[in-house]
Scaffold this motif. Structure first.
Motif, PDB file in Angstrom:
ATOM      1  N   PRO A 160       9.587 -81.585  12.747  1.00 26.86           N
ATOM      2  CA  PRO A 160       8.891 -80.523  13.479  1.00 26.86           C
ATOM      3  C   PRO A 160       9.371 -79.156  12.991  1.00 26.86           C
ATOM      4  N   TYR A 161       8.503 -78.165  13.048  1.00 32.28           N
ATOM      5  CA  TYR A 161       8.836 -76.835  12.555  1.00 32.28           C
ATOM      6  C   TYR A 161       8.195 -75.791  13.454  1.00 32.28           C
ATOM      7  N   SER A 162       8.646 -74.553  13.309  1.00 30.44           N
ATOM      8  CA  SER A 162       8.100 -73.426  14.068  1.00 30.44           C
ATOM      9  C   SER A 162       8.375 -72.153  13.288  1.00 30.44           C
ATOM     10  N   SER A 163       8.057 -71.004  13.863  1.00 32.56           N
ATOM     11  CA  SER A 163       8.236 -69.731  13.160  1.00 32.56           C
ATOM     12  C   SER A 163       9.665 -69.538  12.677  1.00 32.56           C
ATOM     13  N   GLU A 164      10.618 -69.979  13.458  1.00 30.48           N
ATOM     14  CA  GLU A 164      12.025 -69.777  13.118  1.00 30.48           C
ATOM     15  C   GLU A 164      12.439 -70.575  11.884  1.00 30.48           C
ATOM     16  N   SER A 165      11.667 -71.591  11.514  1.00 29.75           N
ATOM     17  CA  SER A 165      12.042 -72.440  10.389  1.00 29.75           C
ATOM     18  C   SER A 165      12.093 -71.665   9.076  1.00 29.75           C
ATOM     19  N   ILE A 192       2.691 -71.939   9.296  1.00 28.33           N
ATOM     20  CA  ILE A 192       3.385 -70.951  10.133  1.00 28.33           C
ATOM     21  C   ILE A 192       2.776 -69.573   9.954  1.00 28.33           C
ATOM     22  N   ARG A 193       2.582 -69.145   8.704  1.00 28.45           N
ATOM     23  CA  ARG A 193       2.086 -67.783   8.448  1.00 28.45           C
ATOM     24  C   ARG A 193       0.648 -67.609   8.940  1.00 28.45           C
ATOM     25  N   ILE A 194      -0.193 -68.625   8.715  1.00 23.16           N
ATOM     26  CA  ILE A 194      -1.584 -68.510   9.158  1.00 23.16           C
ATOM     27  C   ILE A 194      -1.652 -68.529  10.680  1.00 23.16           C
ATOM     28  N   ALA A 195      -0.860 -69.375  11.310  1.00 18.31           N
ATOM     29  CA  ALA A 195      -0.828 -69.406  12.779  1.00 18.31           C
ATOM     30  C   ALA A 195      -0.372 -68.062  13.330  1.00 18.31           C
ATOM     31  N   GLU A 196       0.650 -67.470  12.718  1.00 16.11           N
ATOM     32  CA  GLU A 196       1.134 -66.168  13.180  1.00 16.11           C
ATOM     33  C   GLU A 196       0.057 -65.095  13.002  1.00 16.11           C
ATOM     34  N   GLY A 197      -0.626 -65.115  11.841  1.00 16.13           N
ATOM     35  CA  GLY A 197      -1.664 -64.120  11.595  1.00 16.13           C
ATOM     36  C   GLY A 197      -2.834 -64.232  12.550  1.00 16.13           C
ATOM     37  N   LEU A 198      -3.280 -65.460  12.808  1.00 13.44           N
ATOM     38  CA  LEU A 198      -4.414 -65.662  13.713  1.00 13.44           C
ATOM     39  C   LEU A 198      -4.048 -65.365  15.161  1.00 13.44           C
ATOM     40  N   SER A 199      -2.762 -65.525  15.505  1.00 12.69           N
ATOM     41  CA  SER A 199      -2.341 -65.358  16.901  1.00 12.69           C
ATOM     42  C   SER A 199      -2.488 -63.921  17.399  1.00 12.69           C
ATOM     43  N   LYS A 200      -2.725 -62.974  16.492  1.00 10.38           N
ATOM     44  CA  LYS A 200      -2.919 -61.581  16.920  1.00 10.38           C
ATOM     45  C   LYS A 200      -4.276 -61.384  17.580  1.00 10.38           C
ATOM     46  N   ARG A 201      -5.225 -62.296  17.306  1.00 10.15           N
ATOM     47  CA  ARG A 201      -6.576 -62.143  17.861  1.00 10.15           C
ATOM     48  C   ARG A 201      -7.073 -63.383  18.599  1.00 10.15           C
ATOM     49  N   GLU A 214       7.496 -75.668  22.552  1.00 13.19           N
ATOM     50  CA  GLU A 214       8.189 -74.438  22.165  1.00 13.19           C
ATOM     51  C   GLU A 214       7.180 -73.299  22.117  1.00 13.19           C
ATOM     52  N   LYS A 215       7.604 -72.127  22.558  1.00  6.50           N
ATOM     53  CA  LYS A 215       6.764 -70.918  22.501  1.00  6.50           C
ATOM     54  C   LYS A 215       7.456 -69.917  21.590  1.00  6.50           C
ATOM     55  N   SER A 216       6.732 -69.433  20.576  1.00  9.03           N
ATOM     56  CA  SER A 216       7.317 -68.445  19.672  1.00  9.03           C
ATOM     57  C   SER A 216       7.603 -67.163  20.437  1.00  9.03           C
ATOM     58  N   THR A 217       8.748 -66.590  20.177  1.00  9.48           N
ATOM     59  CA  THR A 217       9.153 -65.384  20.905  1.00  9.48           C
ATOM     60  C   THR A 217       8.401 -64.146  20.417  1.00  9.48           C
ATOM     61  N   ASP A 218       8.071 -64.097  19.122  1.00  8.48           N
ATOM     62  CA  ASP A 218       7.437 -62.903  18.561  1.00  8.48           C
ATOM     63  C   ASP A 218       5.939 -63.050  18.346  1.00  8.48           C
ATOM     64  N   ASN A 271       2.125 -65.195  19.728  1.00  6.78           N
ATOM     65  CA  ASN A 271       1.475 -65.961  20.792  1.00  6.78           C
ATOM     66  C   ASN A 271       1.073 -67.344  20.268  1.00  6.78           C
ATOM     67  N   ILE A 272       2.098 -68.142  19.959  1.00  5.97           N
ATOM     68  CA  ILE A 272       1.863 -69.488  19.416  1.00  5.97           C
ATOM     69  C   ILE A 272       2.624 -70.497  20.261  1.00  5.97           C
ATOM     70  N   HIS A 273       1.943 -71.583  20.613  1.00  6.32           N
ATOM     71  CA  HIS A 273       2.598 -72.697  21.303  1.00  6.32           C
ATOM     72  C   HIS A 273       2.717 -73.864  20.324  1.00  6.32           C
ATOM     73  N   TRP A 274       3.919 -74.404  20.209  1.00  5.07           N
ATOM     74  CA  TRP A 274       4.195 -75.539  19.327  1.00  5.07           C
ATOM     75  C   TRP A 274       4.235 -76.775  20.213  1.00  5.07           C
ATOM     76  N   LEU A 275       3.272 -77.684  20.003  1.00 13.75           N
ATOM     77  CA  LEU A 275       2.991 -78.758  20.949  1.00 13.75           C
ATOM     78  C   LEU A 275       3.445 -80.126  20.452  1.00 13.75           C
ATOM     79  N   THR A 276       3.773 -80.983  21.405  1.00 16.91           N
ATOM     80  CA  THR A 276       3.988 -82.395  21.106  1.00 16.91           C
ATOM     81  C   THR A 276       2.626 -83.055  20.874  1.00 16.91           C
TER      82      THR A 276
END
Length: 362
Positions: free
Chosen positions: A14-19, A35-44, A58-62, A64-69
């Motif tokens: 499993p991975y997230s922004s912090e990885s 990770i990068r595409i999810a972060e970019g799309l999360s702005k809109r 897990e919820k990214s701190t910086d 608006n992304i939720h990392w789901l089971t």
């Protein structure tokens, strides 16, 4: 606000922004791209990333992304508008079952090799897998998204060789979106102070490290002061002691590095050294990032390399003399000036993803 779900059933961990910030995080280029595409799309948009082996939400701190089971990703109450399946076409029925109103996409990252020419078990296996791959695309109206124009045409070539799906072939839609490089990657003053004796290989060993080491050994007989630095992603780290000792002289194994450390190593090298014709790159994130920091690549014209790189960065991996001549020229001041292609910048790639995900099909 529309909700985009990425679902990854093939990640090793499993991975997230912090990885991206951690050395040895065991993620590869595909995971980094997600990770990068999810972060970019999360702005809109609302963005969720489901992973088959994640055990904790897990919820990214910086961002608006939720990392789901997997259980969370297959919860019908998510109210998803778009599902992007990573690699595995076989996940389409699962996603359609739990998210029946969502538009479906498969984000492919792997090169499709041609069917063996001789009738055999291998050719039958190829045909069964290929026919089923595109049958699922057609039945679930899922768009197959490659990571370069070259990759899309590679997928189209396999599609055109199908036989059993018949007219359904015309219902398979293909598109491509480049993998991205961060906005802040660029040529810095330190890039001008590169070491003319330093080569670097930055990839998984199975992509041709054996060929690279053999080539390097031969080349050092003609340019003895060269040294080769080798960095591998955490999921594919190969200890030096497992390699033939005769191939590791003047080779420095760096292990798994953080993304920032990889870029630092690239900036200080004469070039990314990749004279291998073993595995075609569907995009070549290492190539794009290396050029972005001002470091040329020396590689075989295979896969997407000719689409990403200028002609002077391409060489026949089987032609040792040509490789030696190119390295001598670069080492003695003839090194080409390279830079980032703007279409690979994250902001432009995000716009391409928006076009693919939210434009109405023709």
């Amino acid at each position: 606000m529309q909700h985009v779900l990425f679902y990854d059933s093939e990640c090793n961990f499993p991975y997230s922004s912090e990885s991206l910030l951690v050395s040895g995080s065991k993620i590869g280029g595909t995971e980094g791209s997600v990770i990068r595409i999810a972060e970019g799309l999360s702005k809109r948009y609302r963005v969720s990333v489901g992973q088959h082996n994640r055990i904790k939400h897990e919820k990214s701190t910086d961002h608006n992304i939720h990392w789901l089971t997997k259980k969370e990703a297959t919860d019908s109450s998510l109210d998803v508008d778009v599902v992007v399946v990573l690699r595995r076409v076989g996940d389409l029925p699962l996603m359609k079952w739990y998210h029946p109103r969502a538009r479906l996409f498969v984000w492919s990252h792997d090169w499709l090799f041609p069917c063996p020419s001789v009738f055999s078990r291998a050719s039958l296996t190829w045909r069964a897998k290929t026919e089923m791959r595109f049958l699922l695309h057609a039945c679930y109206d899922a768009v197959n998204v490659g990571v370069s124009r070259t990759h899309m045409e590679n997928i189209r070539d396999s599609l055109n060789k199908t036989r059993l799906i018949g007219p359904l072939r015309d219902h398979v839609r293909l598109d491509y979106v480049y993998n991205s490089i961060p906005e802040n990657i660029d040529v810095l003053p330190e890039s001008a102070a590169y070491d003319p004796t330093k080569l670097i290989f930055v990839s998984a060993p199975w992509k041709g490290l054996d060929m690279v080491l053999k080539s390097f050994k031969t080349i050092r007989q003609h340019i003895p002061d060269l040294k080769l630095h080798v960095a591998s992603p955490g999921y594919a780290y190969q200890p030096a002691e497992k390699l033939d000792e005769s191939l590791t002289e003047n080779v420095i194994f760096l292990g798994s590095l953080s993304h920032a450390a990889v870029l630092h190593e690239m900036r200080s090298a004469l070039c990314v050294f990749y004279p291998a014709n073993k595995v075609p790159e569907t995009f070549g994130l290492v190539f794009a990032e290396s050029n972005a920091v001002g470091t040329p690549v020396l590689t075989h014209p295979i896969g997407a390399a000719p689409e990403l790189l200028t002609p002077e960065q391409l060489v026949d991996a089987r032609d040792t003399n040509a490789i030696i001549e190119r390295l001598r020229s670069w080492k003695n001041g003839g090194r080409p000036v390279v830079k980032a292609k703007e279409e690979f910048r994250l902001s432009n790639v995000i716009r391409s993803w928006e076009r693919v995900l939210f434009s109405q099909p023709a």
